[in-house]
Design a protein around this motif. Sequence first.
Motif, PDB file in Angstrom:
ATOM      1  N   GLY A  32       0.664  -1.132  -0.209  1.00  0.00           N
ATOM      2  CA  GLY A  32      -0.156   0.227  -0.029  1.00  0.00           C
ATOM      3  C   GLY A  32       0.890   1.122  -0.060  1.00  0.00           C
ATOM      4  O   GLY A  32       0.609   2.180  -0.662  1.00  0.00           O
ATOM      5  N   ALA A  33       1.648   1.250   1.030  1.00  0.00           N
ATOM      6  CA  ALA A  33       2.466   2.621   1.201  1.00  0.00           C
ATOM      7  C   ALA A  33       3.756   2.264   1.281  1.00  0.00           C
ATOM      8  O   ALA A  33       4.298   1.059   2.173  1.00  0.00           O
ATOM      9  N   MET A  34       4.952   2.885   0.924  1.00  0.00           N
ATOM     10  CA  MET A  34       6.200   2.806   1.479  1.00  0.00           C
ATOM     11  C   MET A  34       6.999   4.193   1.775  1.00  0.00           C
ATOM     12  O   MET A  34       6.353   4.973   1.381  1.00  0.00           O
ATOM     13  N   GLY A  35       7.908   3.769   2.616  1.00  0.00           N
ATOM     14  CA  GLY A  35       8.449   5.085   3.130  1.00  0.00           C
ATOM     15  C   GLY A  35       9.694   5.082   3.678  1.00  0.00           C
ATOM     16  O   GLY A  35      10.310   4.088   3.838  1.00  0.00           O
ATOM     17  N   TRP A  36      10.168   6.154   4.263  1.00  0.00           N
ATOM     18  CA  TRP A  36      11.178   6.431   5.235  1.00  0.00           C
ATOM     19  C   TRP A  36      11.146   6.948   6.486  1.00  0.00           C
ATOM     20  O   TRP A  36      10.449   7.991   6.517  1.00  0.00           O
ATOM     21  N   GLU A  98       3.770  -0.641   4.306  1.00  0.00           N
ATOM     22  CA  GLU A  98       2.531  -0.681   5.276  1.00  0.00           C
ATOM     23  C   GLU A  98       1.632  -1.520   3.999  1.00  0.00           C
ATOM     24  O   GLU A  98       1.604  -1.324   2.791  1.00  0.00           O
ATOM     25  N   THR A  99       0.824  -2.330   4.921  1.00  0.00           N
ATOM     26  CA  THR A  99      -0.388  -2.973   4.222  1.00  0.00           C
ATOM     27  C   THR A  99       0.344  -3.959   2.939  1.00  0.00           C
ATOM     28  O   THR A  99       0.002  -3.615   1.803  1.00  0.00           O
ATOM     29  N   ILE A 100       0.881  -4.854   3.332  1.00  0.00           N
ATOM     30  CA  ILE A 100       1.348  -5.848   2.447  1.00  0.00           C
ATOM     31  C   ILE A 100       0.531  -6.957   2.084  1.00  0.00           C
ATOM     32  O   ILE A 100       0.474  -7.678   2.929  1.00  0.00           O
ATOM     33  N   ALA A 101       0.169  -7.104   0.923  1.00  0.00           N
ATOM     34  CA  ALA A 101      -0.595  -8.208   0.692  1.00  0.00           C
ATOM     35  C   ALA A 101       0.493  -9.498   0.148  1.00  0.00           C
ATOM     36  O   ALA A 101       1.257  -9.264  -0.971  1.00  0.00           O
ATOM     37  N   HIS A 109       2.562  -3.998   8.372  1.00  0.00           N
ATOM     38  CA  HIS A 109       3.814  -3.164   8.591  1.00  0.00           C
ATOM     39  C   HIS A 109       4.957  -3.904   8.699  1.00  0.00           C
ATOM     40  O   HIS A 109       5.212  -5.081   9.317  1.00  0.00           O
ATOM     41  N   TYR A 110       6.087  -3.596   7.929  1.00  0.00           N
ATOM     42  CA  TYR A 110       7.717  -4.223   7.890  1.00  0.00           C
ATOM     43  C   TYR A 110       8.475  -2.973   7.899  1.00  0.00           C
ATOM     44  O   TYR A 110       8.086  -1.939   7.053  1.00  0.00           O
TER      45      TYR A 110
END
Length: 121
Positions: A32-36, A98-101, A109-110
């Motif tokens: 869903g979302a990736m970030g730092w 976030e929100t990893i299928a 979350h990871y």
Amino acid sequence: QVELVESGGGLVQVGGSLSLSCSAHGSIFSIGAMGWSRGAPGEQREFVASIISGGSANYADSTKGRFTISRDSDRNAVYLQMNSLKPEDTGVYYCNAETIATSRGLLPHYSGRGVQVTVSS
């Protein structure tokens, strides 16, 4: 299982630039979302930037205008271009997803293990 692997970082002088990369590995269908985020080990992390699958990005006030986040959803990768670096940008930078299928279901979350960024004055 999902693993986030960061690369890049290092030592740079004030005003310099660095690039960070992060790839998510595993039986992943979508993210869903990736970030730092950043911080010192064992301390609360500070939000740096994030980007959703549609491409909309958010930045912390401290990084807006200097950092650029991008992602390659086909490769489950996220990137952070950091320009005009300041000593206060020093820290461990963590990649987040976030929100990893996955093939085993939905994971909320990871985070990766982090890479060190040091800005010297």
